[in-house]
Design an enzyme around this catalytic site. Structure first.
Site, PDB file in Angstrom:
ATOM      1  N   TYR A   1     -13.290 -13.935 -33.519  1.00 26.20           N
ATOM      2  CA  TYR A   1     -13.125 -13.673 -32.094  1.00 26.20           C
ATOM      3  C   TYR A   1     -13.648 -12.272 -31.835  1.00 26.20           C
ATOM      4  O   TYR A   1     -13.163 -11.308 -32.427  1.00 26.20           O
ATOM      5  CB  TYR A   1     -11.656 -13.760 -31.655  1.00 26.20           C
TER       6      TYR A   1
ATOM      7  N   GLU B   1      -7.093 -23.951 -16.636  1.00 27.14           N
ATOM      8  CA  GLU B   1      -7.653 -23.855 -17.990  1.00 27.14           C
ATOM      9  C   GLU B   1      -6.751 -24.562 -18.997  1.00 27.14           C
ATOM     10  O   GLU B   1      -5.566 -24.255 -19.086  1.00 27.14           O
ATOM     11  CB  GLU B   1      -7.784 -22.365 -18.330  1.00 27.14           C
TER      12      GLU B   1
ATOM     13  N   ARG C   1      -3.598 -21.216 -17.854  1.00 25.20           N
ATOM     14  CA  ARG C   1      -3.731 -20.252 -16.750  1.00 25.20           C
ATOM     15  C   ARG C   1      -4.589 -20.809 -15.631  1.00 25.20           C
ATOM     16  O   ARG C   1      -5.320 -21.791 -15.822  1.00 25.20           O
ATOM     17  CB  ARG C   1      -4.288 -18.916 -17.240  1.00 25.20           C
TER      18      ARG C   1
ATOM     19  N   ARG D   1      -2.959  -7.635 -30.459  1.00 23.99           N
ATOM     20  CA  ARG D   1      -3.899  -7.207 -29.423  1.00 23.99           C
ATOM     21  C   ARG D   1      -3.180  -6.833 -28.130  1.00 23.99           C
ATOM     22  O   ARG D   1      -3.723  -6.152 -27.291  1.00 23.99           O
ATOM     23  CB  ARG D   1      -4.879  -8.339 -29.108  1.00 23.99           C
TER      24      ARG D   1
ATOM     25  N   ASP E   1     -14.646  -9.461 -28.749  1.00 27.29           N
ATOM     26  CA  ASP E   1     -14.807  -9.080 -27.354  1.00 27.29           C
ATOM     27  C   ASP E   1     -16.260  -8.644 -27.127  1.00 27.29           C
ATOM     28  O   ASP E   1     -16.984  -8.343 -28.080  1.00 27.29           O
ATOM     29  CB  ASP E   1     -13.845  -7.929 -27.009  1.00 27.29           C
TER      30      ASP E   1
ATOM     31  N   ARG F   1     -10.752 -23.837 -31.184  1.00 24.58           N
ATOM     32  CA  ARG F   1     -10.146 -24.381 -29.976  1.00 24.58           C
ATOM     33  C   ARG F   1     -11.229 -24.416 -28.909  1.00 24.58           C
ATOM     34  O   ARG F   1     -12.060 -23.498 -28.806  1.00 24.58           O
ATOM     35  CB  ARG F   1      -8.987 -23.490 -29.478  1.00 24.58           C
TER      36      ARG F   1
ATOM     37  N   ARG G   1       4.726  -1.982 -22.910  1.00 26.56           N
ATOM     38  CA  ARG G   1       4.792  -0.638 -22.313  1.00 26.56           C
ATOM     39  C   ARG G   1       6.160  -0.369 -21.691  1.00 26.56           C
ATOM     40  O   ARG G   1       6.750  -1.252 -21.075  1.00 26.56           O
ATOM     41  CB  ARG G   1       3.721  -0.496 -21.226  1.00 26.56           C
TER      42      ARG G   1
END
Ligand code: FAD
Ligand code: UDP
Length: 384
Positions: free
Chosen positions: A348, A300, A277, A171, A350, A247, A175
């Site tokens: 999962y 988190e 994070r 995912r 989005d 999780r 770059r």
């Protein structure tokens, strides 16, 4: 026909809207005291900042139909997700881009030079990567993998990265330019009034009746011709084959004066820092961030999901997939119930994919009802 939808998250809301618009009577039940599922946003009482209660949500998609759909119900404000990462005491930008590479290796490489340099680091002996670690090492080599992915992934998933599927990493882009937009998608934004307001508008329809603080298990489902269940599939069947692995996340909320970390998301990649994070919510609404004197943040933490916890990330390793296929068998043998959404299909998803799948399911339902056919347990194969 009387239809019941379990769950007032995006899956339930979008399906409900489309079916109500087609003339069907819909009751949506949700056990929480609010709508919008895990996308729920609310103003923090102490600071007034719009908070993403169940973790940060950024809307991004390449799907124009989905973008146009949500844009009917909210004002999408421009928002680009730019994530910082702290590794070995230094701050970098993610996803890995030319700045990350140059800073990390102390170089000033041009794009083509960086491409060759990273290719020289990448493990060439791997062929088709069989797990997360191999995927990372074949893309970026061992040093970048250890700094940015190894520790974070162990904290996030609680297992060695060699035990995780390669698909989790696929995912993330790498770059060879200075583009540090976390997502590659054409459309990206943040609903101006939050996701809960978006969902409120979606379900605002005279044929939709909403019942909050109502568990599906407590209602008389026999009065409905069909149930669309967006809750956990193992829960629907009373955990007959055991609990599917998830999780969960713990959010440690704290306040500070002014600007705490200067950006919305900082990932902590080192293993010795227990959280993954820190998110600072006012930076998710940059158009109003300066108007708040105080700020609210989340540290988190990720851990195994136990009874009573909120299931966040499906684990989907071999054992879970075996158990899932047992539940799929039960679902296919059941009558008058269909499963969808991230929990109903144990995937999962989005938000854009969630919406696209709910739109697609509603089209299938309308067609099948028109020709008097039975509704399926699933609108796609949850094992794929
Ligand atoms: P949910 O939002 O989980 O809704 C299901 C609802 O069903 C819940 O409200 C629950 O209370 C209710 N329910 C379940 N069982 C029962 C029952 N038996 N009786 C009554 N009610 C029940 N996506 C993005 O596109 N961008 C992001 O940045 C992003 N960030 C994320 C961050 C985190 C930490 C997580 C976990 C997910 C993120 N997502 C993101 C994904 C996004 O949250 C999902 O796409 C979306 O929530 C899926 O909606 P849903 O309706 O399928 O499920
Ligand atoms: N990841 C990591 N370090 C980071 C960010 C991500 O190791 O700083 C790994 C982690 O395993 C995560 C996966 O890459 O689950 C995919 O990243 P993404 O940002 O999509 O995470 P998610 O949305 O799953 O939290």
């Amino acid at each position: 026909m009387k239809l019941c939808i379990v769950g007032a998250g995006l899956s339930g809301a979008v399906l409900g809207r489309e079916l109500a618009a087609a003339g069907l009577d819909i009751t949506i039940v949700d056990e929480r005291e609010h709508i919008a599922g895990n996308c729920h946003t609310e103003r923090d009482p102490d600071t007034g900042v719009m908070m993403h209660r169940y973790g940060p949500h950024i809307f991004h998609t390449d799907n124009k139909e989905v973008w146009d759909f949500v844009s009917q119900f909210c004002v999408m404000m421009p928002y680009v997700n730019r994530v910082k990462a702290i590794a070995n005491g230094h701050v970098y930008t993610l996803p890995i881009n030319l700045l990350t590479i140059n800073q990390f290796f102390g170089k000033t490489l041009l794009p083509d030079e960086a491409r060759k340099f990273i290719a020289s680091k990448a493990r060439m002996d791997i062929g088709v990567p069989g797990n997360f670690e191999e995927q990372a090492q074949s893309m970026i080599g061992d040093e970048l993998y250890r700094a940015f992915f190894y520790g974070y992934t162990k904290k996030q998933w609680g297992v060695e990265p060699t035990e995780l599927p390669a698909s989790i990493l696929k995912r993330l882009p790498v770059r060879f330019n200075y583009d540090d937009n976390y997502f590659n998608h054409k459309y990206q934004g943040m609903p101006r009034d939050g996701y809960t307001s978006l969902v409120e508008k979606i379900i605002e329809h005279p044929r939709i009746h909403l019942k909050l603080q109502t568990k599906f298990e407590e209602i008389d489902a026999s009065i409905y011709d069909h149930v669309f269940y967006t809750g956990p599939i193992d829960r629907y069947f009373g955990y007959k084959f055991g609990r599917l692995g998830y999780r969960t996340l713990d959010f440690e909320k704290f306040h500070a004066e002014g600007d705490y970390q200067g950006t919305a998301v900082i990932n902590f990649c080192d293993q010795d820092i227990p959280y993954t994070r820190i998110t600072e919510h006012k930076h998710f609404s940059p158009w109003e961030a300066d108007s708040f004197q105080r700020t609210v943040c989340y540290r988190e933490y990720s851990r195994a999901c136990c009874e009573g916890d909120i299931p966040y990330y499906p684990i989907r390793l071999v054992n879970e997939k075996r158990m899932l296929s047992d539940y799929i068998g039960l679902a296919n043998a059941s009558h008058r119930v269909s499963f969808l959404g991230r929990l109903g299909t144990y995937r999962y998803l989005d938000m854009d994919v969630t919406i696209a799948e709910a739109l697609d399911a509603s089209k299938r339902v309308r067609n099948l009802l028109e020709i008097g056919d039975k509704l399926p347990a699933f609108f796609l194969d949850p094992l794929k």
